[in-house]
Scaffold this motif. Structure first.
Motif, PDB file in Angstrom:
ATOM      1  N   ARG A 299       0.837  -1.205   0.000  1.00  0.00           N
ATOM      2  CA  ARG A 299       0.000   0.000   0.000  1.00  0.00           C
ATOM      3  C   ARG A 299       0.870   1.251   0.000  1.00  0.00           C
ATOM      4  N   ARG A 300       1.937   1.203   0.785  1.00  0.00           N
ATOM      5  CA  ARG A 300       2.838   2.356   0.818  1.00  0.00           C
ATOM      6  C   ARG A 300       3.533   2.537  -0.527  1.00  0.00           C
ATOM      7  N   LYS A 301       3.965   1.423  -1.121  1.00  0.00           N
ATOM      8  CA  LYS A 301       4.719   1.472  -2.383  1.00  0.00           C
ATOM      9  C   LYS A 301       3.859   1.943  -3.542  1.00  0.00           C
ATOM     10  N   HIS A 302       2.581   1.505  -3.558  1.00  0.00           N
ATOM     11  CA  HIS A 302       1.698   1.816  -4.698  1.00  0.00           C
ATOM     12  C   HIS A 302       0.558   2.736  -4.280  1.00  0.00           C
ATOM     13  N   ALA A 303       0.822   3.627  -3.353  1.00  0.00           N
ATOM     14  CA  ALA A 303      -0.234   4.499  -2.822  1.00  0.00           C
ATOM     15  C   ALA A 303      -0.887   5.359  -3.903  1.00  0.00           C
ATOM     16  N   LYS A 304      -0.145   5.686  -4.947  1.00  0.00           N
ATOM     17  CA  LYS A 304      -0.677   6.563  -5.997  1.00  0.00           C
ATOM     18  C   LYS A 304      -1.178   5.797  -7.220  1.00  0.00           C
ATOM     19  N   ASP A 305      -1.153   4.483  -7.142  1.00  0.00           N
ATOM     20  CA  ASP A 305      -1.587   3.664  -8.280  1.00  0.00           C
ATOM     21  C   ASP A 305      -2.496   2.542  -7.773  1.00  0.00           C
ATOM     22  N   PRO A 306      -3.803   2.819  -7.555  1.00  0.00           N
ATOM     23  CA  PRO A 306      -4.728   1.821  -6.991  1.00  0.00           C
ATOM     24  C   PRO A 306      -4.797   0.528  -7.797  1.00  0.00           C
TER      25      PRO A 306
END
Length: 237
Positions: free
Chosen positions: A64-71
């Motif tokens: 979630r932290r790594k892909h926070a901007k890419d749901p």
């Protein structure tokens, strides 16, 4: 539906020497126990899956932290993680979903005046003074809270409240043992806090179900809920 009604009638006939006029109610409890035995292997698998999902939470939080901007990428990554670890996010739902047909069969059989083109003989059966096809509102209109049927419902509500309290404590203990990991930078995933607060109280919603469905279906719910609480306690040890 007529086949199912015939099955309940046959079970009631077999149990009649032991339970007398409440034989049909005993048959419903026995039927519920048989259904729960059939889905028990899935319940065991669901318990193992819940434990495995709890162990994956730190890795999910990192994703979630790594892909926070890419749901979309986050969704694929979480699914890939579950597939890699052979953990199904839906495994916990299967035992409940597989019981729904049995519940709806009981609901419809004891809500219908006719089954298979004939008068529904099951509606003449009772649990002590309460008709199996009746509801709590009917009991209140026939003798009130202290009437024969009202007391039957009072006992059922007491059992459900006791089981719900037990389940509440189990859920709180499980959530304390496996807290939800933050998404990153100490922030919790949006919505998880609200879900965590509501989840322990979910078992108490069974009280509403018992109040609005026919008594036969309420017996199924009470028996199944009690089974679930005991089963959960054993599997979490």
């Amino acid at each position: 539906m007529s086949v199912f009604a015939h099955l309940v009638e046959r079970l009631a006939d077999l149990l009649q020497p032991l339970f007398g006029a409440s034989a049909a109610a005993a048959a419903i409890v026995l039927f519920t126990a048989l259904v729960r035995l059939l889905v028990h292997p899935l319940s065991r698998a669901a318990a193992r899956g819940q434990k495995a999902r709890a162990e994956l939470q730190p890795r999910v939080a990192e994703l979630r932290r790594k892909h926070a901007k890419d749901p979309e990428r986050l969704k694929r990554a979480v699914l890939e993680l579950h597939a890699e670890e052979k953990v199904s996010p839906l495994s916990g739902c299967l035992p409940s979903l597989l019981q729904l047909p049995a519940f709806f069969l009981l609901y419809h059989v004891f809500s219908s005046s006719e089954v298979g083109g004939r008068a529904n003989g099951l509606l003449s059966h009772q649990l002590l003074a309460a008709p199996l096809g009746g509801r709590w509102a009917d009991a209140l209109g026939d003798g009130g809270l202290l009437g024969g049927a009202g007391l039957v419902y009072a006992v059922l509500f007491a059992v459900v409240a006791g089981v719900a309290t037990f389940s509440y404590r189990l859920t709180r203990r499980s959530m304390a043992a496996h807290p939800v990991a933050p998404a990153g930078d100490g922030e919790q995933v949006p919505g998880v806090g609200a879900i965590s607060r509501v989840m322990p109280f979910m078992s108490f919603f069974t009280l509403v179900t018992v109040a609005v469905v026919p008594l036969a279906a309420a017996l199924y719910v009470v028996t199944s809920t009690t089974w679930s609480a005991v089963e959960r306690a054993v599997l979490q040890r």
